[in-house]
Design a protein around this motif. Structure first.
Motif, PDB file in Angstrom:
ATOM      1  N   UNK A  19       0.693  -1.199   0.228  1.00 45.63           N
ATOM      2  CA  UNK A  19      -0.137  -0.174  -0.025  1.00 45.63           C
ATOM      3  C   UNK A  19       0.863   1.305   0.068  1.00 45.63           C
ATOM      4  N   UNK A  20       0.419   2.375  -0.625  1.00 46.80           N
ATOM      5  CA  UNK A  20       1.263   3.557  -0.705  1.00 46.80           C
ATOM      6  C   UNK A  20       1.446   4.364   0.536  1.00 46.80           C
ATOM      7  N   UNK A  21       1.375   3.640   1.590  1.00 43.38           N
ATOM      8  CA  UNK A  21       1.282   4.332   3.001  1.00 43.38           C
ATOM      9  C   UNK A  21       2.806   4.061   3.828  1.00 43.38           C
ATOM     10  N   UNK A  22       3.828   3.650   3.211  1.00 39.18           N
ATOM     11  CA  UNK A  22       5.034   3.600   3.535  1.00 39.18           C
ATOM     12  C   UNK A  22       5.218   2.349   4.909  1.00 39.18           C
ATOM     13  N   UNK A  23       5.682   1.360   4.310  1.00 44.11           N
ATOM     14  CA  UNK A  23       5.638   0.262   5.490  1.00 44.11           C
ATOM     15  C   UNK A  23       6.915   0.658   6.287  1.00 44.11           C
ATOM     16  N   UNK A 122       4.853  11.683   5.316  1.00 46.49           N
ATOM     17  CA  UNK A 122       3.711  10.872   5.269  1.00 46.49           C
ATOM     18  C   UNK A 122       2.633  12.174   4.754  1.00 46.49           C
ATOM     19  N   UNK A 123       2.785  13.221   5.182  1.00 49.94           N
ATOM     20  CA  UNK A 123       2.038  14.314   4.961  1.00 49.94           C
ATOM     21  C   UNK A 123       2.270  14.910   3.484  1.00 49.94           C
ATOM     22  N   UNK A 124       3.673  15.394   3.431  1.00 51.76           N
ATOM     23  CA  UNK A 124       3.820  15.996   2.193  1.00 51.76           C
ATOM     24  C   UNK A 124       3.707  15.198   0.803  1.00 51.76           C
ATOM     25  N   UNK A 125       4.196  13.883   0.941  1.00 51.06           N
ATOM     26  CA  UNK A 125       4.055  13.100  -0.303  1.00 51.06           C
ATOM     27  C   UNK A 125       2.703  12.566  -0.488  1.00 51.06           C
ATOM     28  N   UNK A 126       1.661  12.866   0.279  1.00 48.92           N
ATOM     29  CA  UNK A 126       0.363  12.589   0.005  1.00 48.92           C
ATOM     30  C   UNK A 126      -0.383  13.492  -0.948  1.00 48.92           C
ATOM     31  N   UNK A 127       0.450  14.709  -1.022  1.00 50.49           N
ATOM     32  CA  UNK A 127      -0.021  15.841  -2.210  1.00 50.49           C
ATOM     33  C   UNK A 127       0.474  15.583  -3.379  1.00 50.49           C
ATOM     34  N   UNK A 167       7.508   3.313  -1.074  1.00 50.97           N
ATOM     35  CA  UNK A 167       8.152   2.691  -2.308  1.00 50.97           C
ATOM     36  C   UNK A 167       7.293   2.751  -3.744  1.00 50.97           C
ATOM     37  N   UNK A 168       6.158   2.090  -3.103  1.00 50.63           N
ATOM     38  CA  UNK A 168       4.942   1.734  -4.052  1.00 50.63           C
ATOM     39  C   UNK A 168       4.267   2.971  -4.516  1.00 50.63           C
ATOM     40  N   UNK A 169       4.156   3.949  -3.390  1.00 47.61           N
ATOM     41  CA  UNK A 169       3.662   5.334  -3.601  1.00 47.61           C
ATOM     42  C   UNK A 169       4.464   6.172  -4.563  1.00 47.61           C
ATOM     43  N   UNK A 170       5.847   6.102  -4.401  1.00 48.79           N
ATOM     44  CA  UNK A 170       6.724   6.911  -5.321  1.00 48.79           C
ATOM     45  C   UNK A 170       6.959   6.486  -6.789  1.00 48.79           C
ATOM     46  N   UNK A 183      -3.521   0.408 -12.716  1.00 44.97           N
ATOM     47  CA  UNK A 183      -3.293  -0.739 -12.473  1.00 44.97           C
ATOM     48  C   UNK A 183      -1.970  -1.210 -13.086  1.00 44.97           C
ATOM     49  N   UNK A 184      -1.665  -0.595 -14.307  1.00 40.83           N
ATOM     50  CA  UNK A 184      -0.350  -0.935 -14.958  1.00 40.83           C
ATOM     51  C   UNK A 184       0.792  -0.286 -14.189  1.00 40.83           C
ATOM     52  N   UNK A 185       0.628   0.725 -13.662  1.00 45.14           N
ATOM     53  CA  UNK A 185       1.577   1.341 -12.866  1.00 45.14           C
ATOM     54  C   UNK A 185       1.962   0.552 -11.494  1.00 45.14           C
ATOM     55  N   UNK A 186       0.942   0.190 -11.070  1.00 42.45           N
ATOM     56  CA  UNK A 186       1.086  -0.715  -9.887  1.00 42.45           C
ATOM     57  C   UNK A 186       1.681  -2.140 -10.175  1.00 42.45           C
ATOM     58  N   UNK A 187       1.331  -2.669 -11.300  1.00 40.85           N
ATOM     59  CA  UNK A 187       2.144  -3.995 -11.481  1.00 40.85           C
ATOM     60  C   UNK A 187       3.449  -3.875 -11.814  1.00 40.85           C
ATOM     61  N   UNK A 188       3.790  -2.638 -12.595  1.00 40.42           N
ATOM     62  CA  UNK A 188       5.106  -2.784 -12.856  1.00 40.42           C
ATOM     63  C   UNK A 188       5.709  -2.245 -11.898  1.00 40.42           C
ATOM     64  N   UNK A 189       5.251  -1.718 -10.905  1.00 38.65           N
ATOM     65  CA  UNK A 189       5.852  -1.223  -9.491  1.00 38.65           C
ATOM     66  C   UNK A 189       6.167  -2.529  -8.753  1.00 38.65           C
ATOM     67  N   UNK A 190       5.252  -3.607  -8.648  1.00 38.37           N
ATOM     68  CA  UNK A 190       5.708  -4.658  -7.904  1.00 38.37           C
ATOM     69  C   UNK A 190       6.908  -5.264  -8.607  1.00 38.37           C
ATOM     70  N   UNK A 191       6.931  -5.486 -10.023  1.00 33.36           N
ATOM     71  CA  UNK A 191       8.139  -6.026 -10.698  1.00 33.36           C
ATOM     72  C   UNK A 191       9.473  -5.237 -10.444  1.00 33.36           C
ATOM     73  N   UNK A 192       9.250  -3.968 -10.448  1.00 30.29           N
ATOM     74  CA  UNK A 192      10.609  -3.166 -10.183  1.00 30.29           C
ATOM     75  C   UNK A 192      11.049  -3.120  -8.822  1.00 30.29           C
TER      76      UNK A 192
END
Length: 275
Positions: A19-23, A122-127, A167-170, A183-192
């Motif tokens: 999730x784009x919340x920073x593990x 957490x705050x700034x990157x949300x924007x 990482x996923x959020x970035x 969804x394409x960006x998300x799948x490639x994010x996983x591969x990357x």
């Protein structure tokens, strides 16, 4: 580390890695809030092997297809199709974080783990999520991925070295700015993430037993923690892919901003310590 700490942090890792919340930010916050100590970057890197194993299993068919196509392209120029290109995109996109992660490993394990920095990110990157969602055309499909996308998303992945960014959020935000479908960006994010996370986890494994900073964990604790992260992480992948198909990433921004504010308030009150 206590067993309770290992189990709780492993659950948090499994829930938040994709999730784009920073593990890493959540692990840092939860560890400080409940145990008054930073579990450390090495422990985080090692249990991430569990969530990355979940990626390998969940996308096993796609990963095998890419590996087979990339290897075939090495031997035969006529076989250099989309899978050949995809293999190189994952490799090239992984280089920036590999270099920065190695060169800046001491900074990552120490200074950047300041909770003020985590809360601010957490705050700034949300924007950034909000702007990416609202400006992206989301018109480009998986077959339209190219090397430029891999380089840009690979550079964006480097931001994950700062707890609180994600990482996923970035990487997904970078993909959205390039006009990729969510969804394409998300799948490639996983591969990357595969080369970077596996390399980071294996590199940090010896240090997890006797870290220069953070807390030490036993082999049994690391094994159990990795297993928990794998199981929960696998379920998280399935949920996220269904979610992003129909929902905006702005929902995650709506979660991140209050969490960042709460952490800042707790820091100001002395309930949490920045280090």
């Amino acid at each position: 580390m206590s067993w309770a700490q290992v189990i709780v942090l492993s659950v948090v890792q499994g829930l938040t890695e994709f999730l784009p919340v920073s593990s890493s930010g959540h692990l840092r916050i939860v560890s400080e809030l409940f145990w008054g100590a930073d579990a450390g970057a090495s422990f985080t890197a090692v249990i991430q092997l569990g969530t990355e194993a979940a990626v390998l299993v969940y996308f096993a068919g796609m990963i095998w297809q890419i590996l087979r196509g990339w290897c075939a392209g090495l031997l035969n120029k006529q076989a250099r199709g989309q899978d050949w290109k995809m293999g190189w995109m994952v490799i090239v996109g992984s280089i920036p974080i590999g270099i920065l992660g190695f060169v800046g490993k001491d900074l990552i394990r120490d200074n950047l783990r300041n909770l003020w920095i985590t809360a601010a990110m957490l705050i700034l990157f949300s924007f950034v999520f909000i702007v990416a969602e609202r400006t992206s055309s989301k018109s480009r499909g998986f077959e339209e991925l190219n090397m430029k996308d891999a380089v840009v998303m690979g550079l964006c992945q480097c931001l994950a070295l700062i707890p609180g960014v994600s990482r996923s959020g970035g990487t997904i935000s970078g993909g959205l700015f390039l006009g990729l479908d969510r969804e394409v960006a998300t799948r490639f994010s996983f591969l990357l993430a595969i080369p970077a996370v596996l390399a980071s986890g294996l590199f940090s494994l010896p240090d997890a037993f006797a870290p220069a900073t953070g807390q030490s964990a036993t082999g049994a604790q690391l094994l159990v923690g990795t297993g928990i992260a794998f199981v929960i992480g696998y379920a998280s992948i399935a949920w996220l892919l269904k979610f992003v198909a129909h929902h905006s990433f702005e929902w995650f921004a709506a979660y991140r901003i209050p969490v960042g504010i709460i952490v800042m308030v707790l820091l100001a009150l002395g309930v949490l310590q920045p280090y």
